[in-house]
Design an enzyme around this catalytic site. Sequence first.
Site, short mmCIF file in Angstrom:
data_model
loop_
_atom_site.label_atom_id
_atom_site.label_comp_id
_atom_site.label_asym_id
_atom_site.label_seq_id
_atom_site.Cartn_x
_atom_site.Cartn_y
_atom_site.Cartn_z
N ASN A 62 1.06 -1.56 0.02
CA ASN A 62 -0.07 -0.10 -0.39
C ASN A 62 1.68 0.90 -0.31
O ASN A 62 2.09 1.48 0.63
CB ASN A 62 -1.19 -0.20 1.45
CG ASN A 62 0.03 0.61 2.78
OD1 ASN A 62 0.29 1.28 2.25
ND2 ASN A 62 0.27 -0.74 3.82
N LYS A 89 0.90 1.79 16.99
CA LYS A 89 1.62 3.03 16.05
C LYS A 89 0.47 3.33 16.25
O LYS A 89 -1.32 3.58 15.31
CB LYS A 89 2.33 2.80 15.09
CG LYS A 89 3.24 3.72 14.44
CD LYS A 89 3.61 3.63 13.51
CE LYS A 89 3.47 3.37 11.72
NZ LYS A 89 4.69 2.60 10.73
N LYS A 141 -1.09 7.75 13.92
CA LYS A 141 -0.81 8.54 13.15
C LYS A 141 -0.57 9.87 13.39
O LYS A 141 -1.56 9.68 14.52
CB LYS A 141 -1.91 8.91 11.69
CG LYS A 141 -1.98 7.60 10.94
CD LYS A 141 -0.15 7.59 10.58
CE LYS A 141 -1.03 6.62 9.83
NZ LYS A 141 0.88 5.80 8.59
N ASP A 143 3.98 8.40 13.96
CA ASP A 143 3.84 7.96 12.76
C ASP A 143 3.64 9.84 11.67
O ASP A 143 2.33 9.99 11.49
CB ASP A 143 3.68 7.22 11.90
CG ASP A 143 3.84 7.26 10.12
OD1 ASP A 143 4.75 8.05 10.08
OD2 ASP A 143 3.64 5.84 9.44
N ASN A 189 4.17 10.48 8.63
CA ASN A 189 4.53 10.84 6.96
C ASN A 189 5.09 11.58 6.51
O ASN A 189 4.52 12.44 5.44
CB ASN A 189 2.36 10.64 7.02
CG ASN A 189 1.74 8.80 7.41
OD1 ASN A 189 1.68 8.93 7.96
ND2 ASN A 189 2.78 7.78 6.53
N GLU A 219 8.55 8.52 14.03
CA GLU A 219 8.39 8.00 12.15
C GLU A 219 8.74 9.47 11.28
O GLU A 219 7.31 9.66 11.50
CB GLU A 219 7.38 6.57 12.35
CG GLU A 219 7.91 6.63 10.86
CD GLU A 219 6.45 5.15 10.43
OE1 GLU A 219 7.05 4.59 11.73
OE2 GLU A 219 5.69 5.21 9.43
N GLU A 231 10.59 3.95 4.25
CA GLU A 231 9.71 3.33 3.84
C GLU A 231 9.28 3.86 2.76
O GLU A 231 8.94 3.49 1.50
CB GLU A 231 8.36 3.56 4.11
CG GLU A 231 7.06 4.80 4.01
CD GLU A 231 6.11 4.62 5.11
OE1 GLU A 231 6.82 4.37 6.31
OE2 GLU A 231 5.04 5.08 5.04
N ASP A 262 11.08 -0.66 2.73
CA ASP A 262 9.36 -1.64 1.51
C ASP A 262 10.32 -2.73 0.54
O ASP A 262 10.21 -1.87 -0.59
CB ASP A 262 8.15 -1.48 1.51
CG ASP A 262 6.91 -2.39 1.42
OD1 ASP A 262 7.46 -2.93 1.07
OD2 ASP A 262 5.75 -1.91 1.51
N HIS A 300 8.73 -1.63 6.19
CA HIS A 300 6.23 -0.90 5.69
C HIS A 300 5.74 -2.32 5.07
O HIS A 300 6.99 -3.30 4.76
CB HIS A 300 7.19 0.47 5.32
CG HIS A 300 5.76 0.57 4.81
ND1 HIS A 300 5.47 0.45 3.72
CD2 HIS A 300 4.54 1.05 4.88
CE1 HIS A 300 3.96 0.71 3.28
NE2 HIS A 300 3.91 1.26 4.33
N GLU A 342 6.40 -4.52 9.51
CA GLU A 342 4.49 -3.80 10.14
C GLU A 342 3.33 -5.36 10.08
O GLU A 342 3.59 -6.26 9.07
CB GLU A 342 4.64 -2.26 9.14
CG GLU A 342 3.57 -1.50 9.26
CD GLU A 342 3.57 -0.15 8.88
OE1 GLU A 342 4.62 -0.46 7.78
OE2 GLU A 342 3.15 0.42 9.37
MG MG Z 1 4.77 5.12 7.73
#
Ligand code: MG
Length: 389
Positions: free
Chosen positions: A53, A181, A183, A213, A215, A239, A265, A292, A322, A341
Amino acid sequence: MRIIDIAETTASIASDIRNAYIDFSKMDVSVVKITTDVMRQGEPVVGYGFNSNGRYSASGILRDRIIPRLREAGPDALKDPARENLDPFRAWDLMMKNEKPGGHGERSVAVGVIDMALWDIVAKIEEKPLHQLLAERFNDGKASDHTFVYAAGGYYYPGKEITGLQDEMRSYLDMGYSTVKMKIGGASLKDDLARIEAVIDILDGDASRLAVDANGRFDLNTALAYARALEPLGLRWYEEAGDPLDYALQAVLGEIYKGPLATGENLFSHQDARNLLRYGGMRPDRDILQFDPALSYGLVEYLRTLDVMRQAGWSPSRCIPHGGHQFALSIAAGLGLGGNESYPGIFAPFGGFTDTATVEDSQIPLPATPGIGFEEKSRLMALYRDLFG
Ligand code: MG
């Protein structure tokens, strides 16, 4: 010993979740099924591949460049010179013929999809689970039969921010995960801190069981403001604070934030990984690398990434990929990574693990089936039958 068919299509993994950067309303994946002329138990050996993903299907690249190069290769072009098997390293060179260096992006997804299917085939031809085959070839035979997994989620819940988030995290604890984890970066620092503290509450006050995370959302000032607020909590890791290619931001962050940092990732080649280690100030005694393999040219390239890590003084155990897919789980167990993950309930049936694998204290068992173990994922196999017959 040769490939007789490569079938390719796309499938949706759309959902209504969003992180600090994107929503997943149009997310899809490339899906391939590779059939060989090798017979096992009266059936031709087939391999399955897909991307994980966060990156969209790379089907144009697969159809126009990558798959034609494999088809045009001679009948023995993919044969392993040392074994009665296919050779994913030779396939990699063929797939990347006439591709300039640098600019690793969607091309790395396309190659990763095929690479996954080829390793599935290689392990099936040897009639071993992939993690066992990888341990024998690349890790002195040291395969693990369990791997650490953590539950990644913790998205935003407009209107029921705290209770929705706590309910989600409780559901992961009920499934057997002890580490989770969430966001951050999609709300104000003040609101994110309230969300984080609410999750720590349901982890019995133990912040070392919670990673956060961003992002890649933050500029330097915001990344540092979060760092100062988060550091006293003692989180598992912080992260992707800034842009994945902003190594200077990452290096400054590492000078300020004493706890573990995680990223990687969105780096798709061993050269990008090497730049992160050279210039990103990452610390081999505590930080986590999340490359990943399904998005970054597959396992052939991941082995190169592990080599540049070793040269820079890093242990494979600092890697927790990831993606939440069975391919990375096999790699983790076979090559001595630190874990993998997991996205319980989303991105299925591509994401997730075998039907009977039960998580206990954030450890998950590996399948005994030859190959990656996709045959033990009944919804995935049903979807493959729908897609390819
Ligand atoms: Mg992440």
